[in-house]
Enzyme design. Structure first.
Site, PDB file in Angstrom:
ATOM      1  N   GLY A  11      10.081 -66.968 -43.005  1.00 53.52           N
ATOM      2  CA  GLY A  11       9.428 -66.580 -41.718  1.00 53.52           C
ATOM      3  C   GLY A  11       8.007 -66.065 -41.567  1.00 53.52           C
ATOM      4  N   VAL A  12       7.362 -65.797 -42.951  1.00 54.69           N
ATOM      5  CA  VAL A  12       6.002 -65.425 -43.084  1.00 54.69           C
ATOM      6  C   VAL A  12       5.185 -66.460 -42.632  1.00 54.69           C
ATOM      7  CG1 VAL A  12       4.284 -64.648 -44.781  1.00 54.69           C
ATOM      8  CG2 VAL A  12       6.568 -63.588 -44.807  1.00 54.69           C
ATOM      9  N   ALA A  16      -2.813 -72.872 -43.610  1.00 53.97           N
ATOM     10  CA  ALA A  16      -2.608 -74.033 -44.618  1.00 53.97           C
ATOM     11  C   ALA A  16      -3.732 -74.290 -45.451  1.00 53.97           C
ATOM     12  CB  ALA A  16      -2.654 -75.279 -43.454  1.00 53.97           C
ATOM     13  N   GLY A  18      -7.179 -72.772 -47.515  1.00 52.06           N
ATOM     14  CA  GLY A  18      -7.776 -71.654 -48.099  1.00 52.06           C
ATOM     15  C   GLY A  18      -8.617 -72.049 -49.186  1.00 52.06           C
ATOM     16  N   ASP A  45      -6.915 -67.525 -52.733  1.00 56.37           N
ATOM     17  CA  ASP A  45      -5.977 -67.995 -53.725  1.00 56.37           C
ATOM     18  C   ASP A  45      -6.701 -67.459 -55.187  1.00 56.37           C
ATOM     19  OD1 ASP A  45      -3.292 -69.300 -54.735  1.00 56.37           O
ATOM     20  OD2 ASP A  45      -5.109 -69.683 -56.166  1.00 56.37           O
ATOM     21  N   TYR A  50      -7.534 -65.515 -63.674  1.00 56.94           N
ATOM     22  CA  TYR A  50      -8.902 -65.980 -63.361  1.00 56.94           C
ATOM     23  C   TYR A  50     -10.096 -64.820 -63.470  1.00 56.94           C
ATOM     24  CZ  TYR A  50      -6.163 -69.494 -60.664  1.00 56.94           C
ATOM     25  OH  TYR A  50      -5.482 -70.402 -60.237  1.00 56.94           O
ATOM     26  N   LYS A  75      -1.409 -64.180 -58.889  1.00 59.01           N
ATOM     27  CA  LYS A  75      -0.380 -64.613 -59.794  1.00 59.01           C
ATOM     28  C   LYS A  75      -0.055 -63.737 -61.099  1.00 59.01           C
ATOM     29  CE  LYS A  75      -1.964 -68.940 -58.181  1.00 59.01           C
ATOM     30  NZ  LYS A  75      -3.611 -69.106 -58.237  1.00 59.01           N
ATOM     31  N   HIS A 107       2.814 -67.902 -62.480  1.00 58.61           N
ATOM     32  CA  HIS A 107       1.516 -68.681 -62.811  1.00 58.61           C
ATOM     33  C   HIS A 107       2.106 -69.955 -63.268  1.00 58.61           C
ATOM     34  CE1 HIS A 107      -2.976 -68.511 -62.940  1.00 58.61           C
ATOM     35  NE2 HIS A 107      -2.482 -69.798 -62.866  1.00 58.61           N
TER      36      HIS A 107
HETATM   37  P1  NDP Z   1     -10.412 -78.393 -56.705  1.00 59.90           P
HETATM   38  O1  NDP Z   1      -9.684 -79.813 -56.553  1.00 59.90           O
HETATM   39  O2  NDP Z   1     -10.529 -77.115 -55.550  1.00 59.90           O
HETATM   40  O3  NDP Z   1     -11.805 -78.947 -57.255  1.00 59.90           O
HETATM   41  C1  NDP Z   1     -13.086 -77.926 -57.294  1.00 59.90           C
HETATM   42  C2  NDP Z   1     -14.133 -78.746 -57.955  1.00 59.90           C
HETATM   43  O4  NDP Z   1     -14.576 -79.675 -56.981  1.00 59.90           O
HETATM   44  C3  NDP Z   1     -15.342 -78.008 -58.347  1.00 59.90           C
HETATM   45  O5  NDP Z   1     -15.787 -78.384 -59.384  1.00 59.90           O
HETATM   46  C4  NDP Z   1     -16.306 -77.859 -57.098  1.00 59.90           C
HETATM   47  O6  NDP Z   1     -17.578 -77.571 -57.541  1.00 59.90           O
HETATM   48  C5  NDP Z   1     -15.926 -79.197 -56.592  1.00 59.90           C
HETATM   49  N1  NDP Z   1     -16.212 -79.295 -54.959  1.00 59.90           N
HETATM   50  C6  NDP Z   1     -15.741 -78.430 -54.141  1.00 59.90           C
HETATM   51  N2  NDP Z   1     -15.926 -78.634 -52.920  1.00 59.90           N
HETATM   52  C7  NDP Z   1     -16.743 -79.960 -53.071  1.00 59.90           C
HETATM   53  C8  NDP Z   1     -17.040 -80.509 -52.143  1.00 59.90           C
HETATM   54  N3  NDP Z   1     -17.204 -80.580 -50.772  1.00 59.90           N
HETATM   55  N4  NDP Z   1     -17.619 -81.876 -52.557  1.00 59.90           N
HETATM   56  C9  NDP Z   1     -17.689 -82.109 -53.928  1.00 59.90           C
HETATM   57  N5  NDP Z   1     -17.346 -81.355 -54.839  1.00 59.90           N
HETATM   58  C10 NDP Z   1     -16.760 -80.275 -54.578  1.00 59.90           C
HETATM   59  O7  NDP Z   1      -9.664 -77.924 -58.031  1.00 59.90           O
HETATM   60  P2  NDP Z   1      -9.336 -76.177 -58.559  1.00 59.90           P
HETATM   61  O8  NDP Z   1      -8.722 -76.667 -59.835  1.00 59.90           O
HETATM   62  O9  NDP Z   1     -10.342 -75.486 -58.551  1.00 59.90           O
HETATM   63  O10 NDP Z   1      -7.994 -75.901 -57.588  1.00 59.90           O
HETATM   64  C11 NDP Z   1      -8.207 -75.281 -56.554  1.00 59.90           C
HETATM   65  C12 NDP Z   1      -7.574 -73.921 -56.723  1.00 59.90           C
HETATM   66  O11 NDP Z   1      -6.185 -74.127 -57.022  1.00 59.90           O
HETATM   67  C13 NDP Z   1      -8.358 -73.006 -57.846  1.00 59.90           C
HETATM   68  O12 NDP Z   1      -9.394 -72.456 -57.357  1.00 59.90           O
HETATM   69  C14 NDP Z   1      -6.907 -71.787 -57.831  1.00 59.90           C
HETATM   70  O13 NDP Z   1      -7.243 -71.110 -56.991  1.00 59.90           O
HETATM   71  C15 NDP Z   1      -5.751 -72.986 -57.750  1.00 59.90           C
HETATM   72  N6  NDP Z   1      -5.350 -73.644 -59.259  1.00 59.90           N
HETATM   73  C16 NDP Z   1      -4.121 -73.210 -59.471  1.00 59.90           C
HETATM   74  C17 NDP Z   1      -3.344 -73.304 -60.545  1.00 59.90           C
HETATM   75  C18 NDP Z   1      -2.124 -72.992 -60.923  1.00 59.90           C
HETATM   76  O14 NDP Z   1      -1.754 -73.425 -62.285  1.00 59.90           O
HETATM   77  N7  NDP Z   1      -1.381 -72.379 -60.121  1.00 59.90           N
HETATM   78  C19 NDP Z   1      -4.275 -74.435 -61.627  1.00 59.90           C
HETATM   79  C20 NDP Z   1      -5.547 -74.697 -61.142  1.00 59.90           C
HETATM   80  C21 NDP Z   1      -5.960 -74.183 -59.826  1.00 59.90           C
HETATM   81  P3  NDP Z   1     -18.405 -76.418 -56.977  1.00 59.90           P
HETATM   82  O15 NDP Z   1     -17.534 -75.265 -57.300  1.00 59.90           O
HETATM   83  O16 NDP Z   1     -19.516 -76.569 -57.993  1.00 59.90           O
HETATM   84  O17 NDP Z   1     -18.647 -76.612 -55.902  1.00 59.90           O
END
Ligand code: NDP
Length: 297
Positions: A11-12, A16, A18, A45, A50, A75, A107
């Site tokens: 229910g939380v 969509a 973030g 997130d 991190y 996490k 995680h």
């Molecule tokens: P993303 O798919 O969010 O991609 C991030 C990359 O895309 C960065 O290099 C960023 O560069 C670039 N980018 C961002 N916006 C744009 C844009 N509009 N146009 C072009 N390039 C862009 O990958 P993440 O791995 O960061 O995944 C998102 C989030 O998921 C993480 O930040 C984390 O919070 C979570 N995560 C969770 C994991 C888990 O095991 N639970 C594992 C990995 C991630 P720049 O910053 O230079 O803009």
């Protein structure tokens, strides 16, 4: 502009869309977070691993937004599974400077120590019962791990955060999540930060953002490739947490609520799946064993 909202199995309600902060240097995190909140983001997130939870808390406070309007995820790191879970959570809350988190996730599963993984999940459920966490869930759980967690604890996670983008669409895990009422949230939603190997590349485009199908849709809608891919997640009814350290991209990634893709376009993007991960394989990934001093931050 506001994100659409999802109702989880307890229910939380959760936004969509973030901001993710994996690999966002601590020195840039507070700015990224407050910029995102200023652009309308209400979901942040982070993770103990991190190394930027303090800065996430700083960014939240700098934004001036009421805490109750935000949905904060963090996490528990595998090095703190088992008996360390309660301590790991308290340390995260302390670093964030918050009294509760909205979503607390395991995680990674640890296949070689799944008992400790299960024990940590039970501890998280107690934190939830005590009101310090509104919702608990997992990351990177394949269907058989979800089944075993449920068999051993009787608990069904609210959410499973998995690697998911047009190049790696994980249909089996998404279906298993849906069957159990577990919500799917995409990490690496726009292609991620990991270098893709050749098997994980399609049509010569190293990133979904460079794929001709995505760039042509971007042109059609007058949007950027990242906005098309984020829209693909939302049109699938998924949650996505794209990361950026750049104010312009943070704004761009949230400016996706004025268009949607046609069903045949969504289906066409689905065909880009390579079936190959760029990130860690949850059954063999052990990189977490190197980060042992999580408290030294
Ligand atoms: P993303 O798919 O969010 O991609 C991030 C990359 O895309 C960065 O290099 C960023 O560069 C670039 N980018 C961002 N916006 C744009 C844009 N509009 N146009 C072009 N390039 C862009 O990958 P993440 O791995 O960061 O995944 C998102 C989030 O998921 C993480 O930040 C984390 O919070 C979570 N995560 C969770 C994991 C888990 O095991 N639970 C594992 C990995 C991630 P720049 O910053 O230079 O803009």
């Amino acid at each position: 502009m506001t994100s659409t909202t999802i109702t989880l199995n307890n229910g939380v309600e959760m936004p969509a869309l973030g901001l993710g902060v994996f690999l966002t240097p601590a020195g840039q995190t507070a700015d990224a977070v407050s910029t995102a909140i200023g652009n309308g983001y209400r979901l942040i997130d982070t993770a103990a691993a991190y190394m930027n939870e303090r800065a996430v808390g700083d960014g939240i406070r700098a934004s001036g937004l009421d805490r109750d309007e935000l949905f904060v995820t963090t996490k528990l790191w595998p090095g703190q599974y088992g008996d360390q879970a309660v301590h790991g959570f308290a340390a995260s809350l302390d670093r964030l400077g918050l009294e509760h988190v909205d979503l607390y996730l395991l995680h990674w599963p640890v296949p070689t120590a799944f008992d400790a993984t299960v024990k940590a999940y039970r501890a998280m459920d107690e934190m939830r019962a005590e009101g310090r966490v509104r919702t608990i869930g997992v990351c990177n759980f394949l269907p058989h791990r979800l089944q075993r967690l449920e068999e051993e604890t009787g608990l069904v996670p609210a959410l499973n955060q998995i690697e998911l983008n047009p190049y790696y669409t994980q249909p089996a895990t998404r279906a298993a999540n849906a069957e159990r009422g577990i919500f799917t949230q995409a990490w690496a939603p726009i292609g991620g930060t990991y270098q893709r190997n050749q098997d994980a590349v399609t049509n010569g485009a190293a990133s979904p953002l460079e794929h001709p199908l995505i760039t042509s849709l971007a042109q059609k809608y007058g949007k950027t490739p990242a906005q098309v891919v984020i829209r693909w997640h939302l049109d699938h009814g998924l949650s996505a947490i794209p990361k950026s350290v750049h104010a312009k991209r943070i704004g761009e990634n949230f400016d996706v609520f004025d268009f949607s893709l046609a069903p045949e376009e969504i289906a066409e993007i689905d065909t880009l799946d390579t079936g190959v991960r760029a990130g860690g394989d949850p059954e063999t990934f052990t990189a977490y064993s190197y980060l042992t001093d999580i408290d030294a931050q």
